[in-house]
Design an enzyme around this catalytic site. Structure first.
Site, PDB file in Angstrom:
ATOM      1  N   LYS A  82       0.795  -1.233   0.000  1.00  0.00           N
ATOM      2  CA  LYS A  82       0.000   0.000   0.000  1.00  0.00           C
ATOM      3  C   LYS A  82       0.828   1.284   0.000  1.00  0.00           C
ATOM      4  O   LYS A  82       0.449   2.270  -0.620  1.00  0.00           O
ATOM      5  CB  LYS A  82      -0.957   0.014   1.202  1.00  0.00           C
ATOM      6  CG  LYS A  82      -2.098  -0.970   1.036  1.00  0.00           C
ATOM      7  CD  LYS A  82      -3.050  -0.944   2.205  1.00  0.00           C
ATOM      8  CE  LYS A  82      -4.141  -1.983   1.990  1.00  0.00           C
ATOM      9  NZ  LYS A  82      -5.105  -2.030   3.068  1.00  0.00           N
ATOM     10  N   ASP A 141      -9.896   2.698   2.418  1.00  0.00           N
ATOM     11  CA  ASP A 141      -9.845   1.950   3.684  1.00  0.00           C
ATOM     12  C   ASP A 141     -10.517   2.703   4.838  1.00  0.00           C
ATOM     13  O   ASP A 141     -11.261   2.122   5.622  1.00  0.00           O
ATOM     14  CB  ASP A 141      -8.385   1.675   4.081  1.00  0.00           C
ATOM     15  CG  ASP A 141      -7.803   0.478   3.360  1.00  0.00           C
ATOM     16  OD1 ASP A 141      -8.583  -0.387   2.915  1.00  0.00           O
ATOM     17  OD2 ASP A 141      -6.571   0.407   3.241  1.00  0.00           O
TER      18      ASP A 141
END
Ligand code: ATR
Length: 285
Positions: free
Chosen positions: A68, A104
């Site tokens: 990420k 997220d």
């Protein structure tokens, strides 16, 4: 023959991911010509994998552990939360320009709220300080948490997260090995577990010596296994426990909308995944 539009996920490991099942189910359900593929990308191949999005005309990909943060350095532009946290879980190919965003935080907050939990003015202990933790931490600070304490194995990771997020609210760091870490866990209203520790049956607890109390909310972003060692212990000690399945669906819902322009049938997808996991665990017994 219609050529499918390709979506996917870059992760390592990635075989356990439910994202392909989830997105392919949604695309089929809505009659959309998308096909979502899992790509197991080794860390040293990430740059080439990101370049291939453009070369192959892939519409968009999700990015998961351990990519990420590195992915944020490889895209052409960062938008929204990703620009603050340097963590990307969604890459969108806009006519050859690769745009990195993170769904997220929004996904986590929707998951928490759908369980009837409002983090405003609450004390939250977060275990882990990686990309997911930064995105979740930002969403919690924006939602007005009273206090956010980050417990992390490395001081470097913890301090980096504090540096990124301290301008958004009250946030502090405690090393996971410090006896203060389980003390913070005991006094927190909400505990959020964001590390990969718990994915393997042989894993220890992600915070040694952690104890829970009745009524405390414990969210583990892991969903495979369905119940980690941490969630089992928390439940035994009277806490309200949630695994990462709801966050998976809500963050996926935001990515799907970005790529396809269509609303994601979230409730139906959640039901489908729960059935799948139940069948899988019954099969094991
Ligand atoms: P993601 O971007 O998906 O959140 P990540 O950036 O690899 O994944 O972050 C992983 C987090 O889990 C980090 O907080 C990491 O701690 P360090 O900063 O000390 O590396 C934590 N983590 C990973 N493996 C761990 C382990 N075996 N024990 C404790 N913490 C671990």
């Amino acid at each position: 023959m219609t050529i499918p539009k390709v979506l996917g996920i870059f992760g390592h490991p990635v075989a356990h991911s439910l994202s392909p099942l989830m997105h392919n189910y949604a695309a089929k359900r809505l009659g959309l010509p998308f096909s979502y593929v899992a790509f197991d990308v080794e860390p040293d191949a990430l740059k080439r994998a990101v370049e291939s999005i453009r070369a192959l005309g892939i519409v968009g990909v999700n990015v998961t552990v351990p990519h990420k943060e590195r992915a944020a350095e490889l895209v052409d532009e960062l938008l929204g939360d990703a620009a603050f946290t340097g963590s990307v879980n969604t890459i969108t190919n806009k006519n050859g320009k690769l745009v990195g965003t993170s769904t997220d935080g929004a996904g986590f907050l929707r998951a928490l709220k759908s369980a009837g939990i409002n983090p405003a003015r609450k004390k939250v202990l977060m275990i882990g300080a990686g990309g997911s933790a930064c995105s979740i931490g930002l969403s919690l600070l924006r939602a007005g948490v009273g206090e956010l304490v980050v417990a992390n194995r490395s001081e470097e990771g913890g301090k980096k997260m504090i540096g990124l997020l301290s301008r958004f609210g009250e946030i502090s760091f405690v090393p996971s090995a410090s006896p203060k870490a389980p003390e913070h866990a005991a006094s927190a209203d909400i505990i959020v577990q964001t590390t990969p520790v718990g994915m393997k049956a042989s894993d220890p607890l992600p915070l040694a010596g952690i104890k829970f109390r009745k009524g405390q909310a414990v969210y583990d972003i892991i969903y495979a296994p369905e119940r980690t060692k941490l969630l089992k212990l928390a439940e035994k000690q009277g806490a309200i426990t949630m695994n990462g399945l709801s966050m998976l669906v809500y963050q996926g819902s935001e990515s799907f909308k970005t790529w396809t322009g269509k609303a994601f049938p979230g409730k139906e997808v959640l039901g489908y995944l729960k059935r799948l996991l139940r069948e899988k665990s019954n099969g094991k017994n």
